[in-house]
Design an enzyme around this catalytic site. Structure first.
Site, short mmCIF file in Angstrom:
data_model
loop_
_atom_site.label_atom_id
_atom_site.label_comp_id
_atom_site.label_asym_id
_atom_site.label_seq_id
_atom_site.Cartn_x
_atom_site.Cartn_y
_atom_site.Cartn_z
N ARG A 148 0.86 -1.17 0.00
CA ARG A 148 0.00 0.00 0.00
C ARG A 148 0.91 1.23 0.00
NH1 ARG A 148 -1.97 -3.67 3.90
NH2 ARG A 148 -4.08 -4.45 3.45
N LYS A 173 -2.04 -2.17 7.26
CA LYS A 173 -3.43 -1.84 7.56
C LYS A 173 -3.90 -2.64 8.78
CE LYS A 173 -7.90 -1.25 5.27
NZ LYS A 173 -8.64 -1.44 3.99
N HIS A 239 -2.59 2.27 -5.98
CA HIS A 239 -3.12 0.98 -5.57
C HIS A 239 -3.27 0.02 -6.74
CE1 HIS A 239 -4.36 -0.64 -1.73
NE2 HIS A 239 -5.34 -1.30 -2.30
N ARG A 242 -0.59 -2.49 -6.70
CA ARG A 242 -0.87 -3.59 -5.76
C ARG A 242 -1.89 -4.56 -6.35
NH1 ARG A 242 -1.21 -4.97 -0.08
NH2 ARG A 242 -3.36 -5.38 0.59
N HIS A 265 -4.29 -9.40 3.78
CA HIS A 265 -5.75 -9.35 3.91
C HIS A 265 -6.20 -10.18 5.10
CE1 HIS A 265 -6.48 -8.34 -0.63
NE2 HIS A 265 -6.19 -7.28 0.09
N TYR A 274 -9.68 -10.86 -6.98
CA TYR A 274 -8.68 -10.88 -8.05
C TYR A 274 -8.86 -12.06 -8.99
CZ TYR A 274 -6.50 -7.28 -5.24
OH TYR A 274 -6.27 -6.11 -4.54
#
Length: 294
Positions: A148, A173, A239, A242, A265, A274
């Site tokens: 990120r 995150k 992003h 990523r 995640h 994805y």
């Protein structure tokens, strides 16, 4: 030149300058992510500019009126704008010692199911070939490690293990740490980069200097310039690198759980999106009973 929303808010409510500064300091002390602090502050600037009061003076009617204003705008703002206002105001009132507004809640908003925008492998190659040493190092690391933007801003030299070919991502995150692999070719770029841009613990500083750390806005500015230089779509965000990393991993045969861990995640459902954009080869039809009758 149009005024920034912070200037408009402070012109209406000058006393908010000290209040928002104190709020940001309190969030830093409680180890909130820098991106969260920016998002909450920006949302509060917009609300103060609209309501014309300090946040602690907002009534339930003020908050509801502002949310109604957001809902009435066309095109309708992204869901994140509502979330940043609600959670930003709640966080502000709590941090500053004021009572919460009991009826403060997110309105019911239909989420648009948008697929992530990605670059092809050839486009990433095209982008990196057009870069100078500084931006090549920056965007190679972001893409190769699936970072990120704020994670790239915080990256330090001692987070990189050249021998083990790994990068330690601190406080991603949700405040979570993770370790991701980094390719030998990216490490070669970083070694050359380090010889030229040395002298600070932080890897990336503004304009290749020694003091001022980069931020998300600086990365966006650099990317837009390099996308234009490479003849690519300048509306792509940081992003997107990523997103491209995750998609290309799946297309190269990596399993979904490994991609999830590399991206950091919490839920596999976040990573599964994805699969909708990756070009995966279909297997030939498998007849299970053939193994039984053999």
């Amino acid at each position: 030149m149009p005024k920034k929303i912070s200037d408009i808010a402070l012109a209406k409510v000058p006393s908010f300058a000290n209040r928002v500064s104190l709020f940001q300091s309190k969030l830093q002390i409680t180890r909130h992510a820098s991106g969260t602090i920016v998002d909450y502050s920006h949302a509060l600037y917009k609300a103060v500019a609209y309501v014309g009061k300090l946040p602690e003076e907002f009534t339930q009617e003020d908050a509801d009126g502002y949310l109604s204003y957001l809902l009435s705008r066309q095109p309708q703002p992204a869901v994140s704008q509502f979330k940043h206002f609600i959670y930003g105001l709640k966080s502000y009132l709590h941090a500053m010692g004021y009572p919460d507004l009991a009826g403060l809640a997110l309105p019911r908003i239909r989420r648009e199911k948008r697929l992530p925008r990605v670059l092809s492998v050839e486009q990433v190659q095209q982008l990196l070939r057009s870069c100078d040493l500084y931006t090549k190092a920056l965007f190679s690391v972001i893409y190769d490690c699936g970072l990120r933007a704020f994670e790239a801003c915080n990256l330090r030299w001692n987070d990189i293990s050249f021998d083990r070919q790994q990068v330690f991502i601190r406080r991603g995150k949700g405040g979570k740490d993770r370790i991701v692999p980094i390719s030998p070719k990216t490490l070669q770029v970083l070694k050359v980069y380090h010889k030229r841009f040395w002298g600070s613990d932080l890897i990336f500083k503004k304009d290749g200097g020694l003091v001022i750390p980069i931020d998300n806005a600086y990365i966006r500015k650099c990317l837009k310039y390099q996308l234009e230089k490479a003849g690519l779509d300048t509306s792509l965000s940081t992003h997107a690198l990523r997103h491209s990393y995750a998609t290309h991993l799946l297309e190269a045969g990596e399993d979904i759980q490994t991609v999830q861990r590399r991206l950091g995640h919490k839920s596999l459902q976040t990573t599964v999106i994805y699969l909708h954009v990756a070009r995966l080869e279909r297997h030939q039809c498998v007849y299970l009973i053939d193994h039984i009758f053999s």
